[in-house]
Design a protein around this motif. Structure first.
Motif, PDB file in Angstrom:
ATOM      1  N   PHE A  26       0.846  -1.182   0.000  1.00 61.21           N
ATOM      2  CA  PHE A  26       0.000   0.000   0.000  1.00 61.21           C
ATOM      3  C   PHE A  26       0.884   1.235   0.000  1.00 61.21           C
ATOM      4  O   PHE A  26       2.067   1.162   0.315  1.00 61.21           O
ATOM      5  N   GLN A  27       0.279   2.377  -0.322  1.00 60.49           N
ATOM      6  CA  GLN A  27       1.020   3.630  -0.307  1.00 60.49           C
ATOM      7  C   GLN A  27       0.063   4.773  -0.029  1.00 60.49           C
ATOM      8  O   GLN A  27      -1.145   4.646  -0.178  1.00 60.49           O
ATOM      9  N   ASN A  28       0.632   5.884   0.416  1.00 58.31           N
ATOM     10  CA  ASN A  28      -0.107   7.137   0.472  1.00 58.31           C
ATOM     11  C   ASN A  28       0.866   8.252   0.133  1.00 58.31           C
ATOM     12  O   ASN A  28       1.982   7.978  -0.327  1.00 58.31           O
ATOM     13  N   LEU A  29       0.470   9.494   0.357  1.00 57.93           N
ATOM     14  CA  LEU A  29       1.329  10.595  -0.079  1.00 57.93           C
ATOM     15  C   LEU A  29       2.642  10.656   0.683  1.00 57.93           C
ATOM     16  O   LEU A  29       3.625  11.181   0.188  1.00 57.93           O
ATOM     17  N   SER A  30       2.679  10.109   1.897  1.00 61.98           N
ATOM     18  CA  SER A  30       3.916  10.193   2.682  1.00 61.98           C
ATOM     19  C   SER A  30       4.697   8.884   2.770  1.00 61.98           C
ATOM     20  O   SER A  30       5.854   8.898   3.168  1.00 61.98           O
ATOM     21  N   GLN A  31       4.093   7.757   2.416  1.00 62.01           N
ATOM     22  CA  GLN A  31       4.792   6.467   2.521  1.00 62.01           C
ATOM     23  C   GLN A  31       4.498   5.567   1.328  1.00 62.01           C
ATOM     24  O   GLN A  31       3.356   5.459   0.906  1.00 62.01           O
ATOM     25  N   LYS A  32       5.541   4.903   0.849  1.00 57.94           N
ATOM     26  CA  LYS A  32       5.388   3.937  -0.247  1.00 57.94           C
ATOM     27  C   LYS A  32       5.666   2.532   0.285  1.00 57.94           C
ATOM     28  O   LYS A  32       6.281   2.374   1.330  1.00 57.94           O
ATOM     29  N   ASN A  33       5.223   1.530  -0.433  1.00 58.61           N
ATOM     30  CA  ASN A  33       5.513   0.122  -0.114  1.00 58.61           C
ATOM     31  C   ASN A  33       5.231  -0.272   1.332  1.00 58.61           C
ATOM     32  O   ASN A  33       6.035  -0.935   1.978  1.00 58.61           O
ATOM     33  N   MET A  34       4.077   0.132   1.843  1.00 58.96           N
ATOM     34  CA  MET A  34       3.679  -0.283   3.193  1.00 58.96           C
ATOM     35  C   MET A  34       3.108  -1.692   3.130  1.00 58.96           C
ATOM     36  O   MET A  34       2.333  -2.010   2.225  1.00 58.96           O
ATOM     37  N   SER A  35       3.481  -2.507   4.092  1.00 56.90           N
ATOM     38  CA  SER A  35       2.890  -3.840   4.210  1.00 56.90           C
ATOM     39  C   SER A  35       1.520  -3.701   4.860  1.00 56.90           C
ATOM     40  O   SER A  35       1.195  -2.651   5.438  1.00 56.90           O
ATOM     41  N   PHE A  36       0.730  -4.753   4.810  1.00 56.85           N
ATOM     42  CA  PHE A  36      -0.559  -4.722   5.495  1.00 56.85           C
ATOM     43  C   PHE A  36      -0.366  -4.476   6.985  1.00 56.85           C
ATOM     44  O   PHE A  36      -1.122  -3.717   7.600  1.00 56.85           O
ATOM     45  N   ASP A  37       0.660  -5.105   7.579  1.00 55.95           N
ATOM     46  CA  ASP A  37       0.915  -4.906   9.016  1.00 55.95           C
ATOM     47  C   ASP A  37       1.169  -3.435   9.336  1.00 55.95           C
ATOM     48  O   ASP A  37       0.698  -2.931  10.368  1.00 55.95           O
ATOM     49  N   GLU A  38       1.900  -2.754   8.472  1.00 58.83           N
ATOM     50  CA  GLU A  38       2.153  -1.324   8.691  1.00 58.83           C
ATOM     51  C   GLU A  38       0.861  -0.514   8.569  1.00 58.83           C
ATOM     52  O   GLU A  38       0.606   0.395   9.368  1.00 58.83           O
ATOM     53  N   VAL A  39       0.037  -0.847   7.576  1.00 58.21           N
ATOM     54  CA  VAL A  39      -1.257  -0.180   7.407  1.00 58.21           C
ATOM     55  C   VAL A  39      -2.111  -0.386   8.656  1.00 58.21           C
ATOM     56  O   VAL A  39      -2.686   0.567   9.201  1.00 58.21           O
ATOM     57  N   PHE A  40      -2.170  -1.621   9.124  1.00 50.37           N
ATOM     58  CA  PHE A  40      -2.977  -1.926  10.306  1.00 50.37           C
ATOM     59  C   PHE A  40      -2.464  -1.143  11.520  1.00 50.37           C
ATOM     60  O   PHE A  40      -3.252  -0.628  12.313  1.00 50.37           O
ATOM     61  N   GLN A  41      -1.151  -1.021  11.643  1.00 55.88           N
ATOM     62  CA  GLN A  41      -0.563  -0.265  12.748  1.00 55.88           C
ATOM     63  C   GLN A  41      -0.953   1.212  12.680  1.00 55.88           C
ATOM     64  O   GLN A  41      -1.283   1.816  13.697  1.00 55.88           O
ATOM     65  N   HIS A  42      -0.962   1.785  11.477  1.00 54.04           N
ATOM     66  CA  HIS A  42      -1.389   3.180  11.309  1.00 54.04           C
ATOM     67  C   HIS A  42      -2.845   3.352  11.741  1.00 54.04           C
ATOM     68  O   HIS A  42      -3.193   4.337  12.392  1.00 54.04           O
TER      69      HIS A  42
END
Length: 178
Positions: free
Chosen positions: A11-27
């Protein structure tokens, strides 16, 4: 490390690229923990755009706290052909939304519910919505697919939203399909 669907999706957004699902869930959990007594909506939706050589699909994940802001990200999928059949495209959009929703296991959902649970009697709330880029208006070509796509999202325990309420698909994801 085994290559599960969960760690092969980025996943990605304007401030982060190549986020894993675990990172997304943490956000998402961090966002909710900032003010656990809030009214939260976890929303998913996919939109697509057909180009000359390919079709681009963008699935958005948005956690919104009513009147307090959002955190959001997208997943991009490219199909290497022009997907001109409207039913096929709408169906694939729904499939991609279902795929991302399925990453949120029962345990993940319970963790999110447990953030707001102590504050339920103070008005805290948590809902999960699936936004479909279709409408039921007389002039809308997608209206014939509404029942089918709504039933698919209901079957996975997500509250379906169609136009004009499906803004994650029709607005947020749509911005990144261009």
């Amino acid at each position: 490390m085994e290559n599960t669907k969960e760690n092969s999706v980025t996943f990605q957004n304007l401030s982060q690229k190549n986020m894993s699902f675990d990172e997304v869930f943490q956000h998402i959990t961090n966002f909710m923990k900032k003010e656990p007594s809030g009214k939260f909506r976890l929303m998913f939706g996919t939109d697509s755009q057909v180009f000359n050589q390919y079709t681009k699909f963008i699935t958005g994940i948005v956690i919104q706290q009513e009147r307090r802001g959002v955190w959001a990200c997208i997943r991009k999928v490219i199909v290497p052909r022009k997907m001109l059949n409207l039913h096929e495209r709408i169906s694939y959009e729904t499939t991609l939304t279902e795929e991302v929703v399925s990453l949120f296991t029962t345990e993940h959902k319970e963790q999110l519910i447990n953030i707001v649970l102590p504050y339920i009697y103070n008005g805290a709330n948590f809902t999960i919505e699936g936004h479909i880029d279709i409408g039921s208006g007389k002039r809308n070509k997608t209206r014939v697919f509404v029942k089918e796509m709504v039933a698919r999202l209901e079957s996975i325990g997500v509250e379906p939203k169609i136009k004009p309420e499906s803004f994650v698909a029709s607005s947020y994801a749509n911005r990144f399909t261009k």
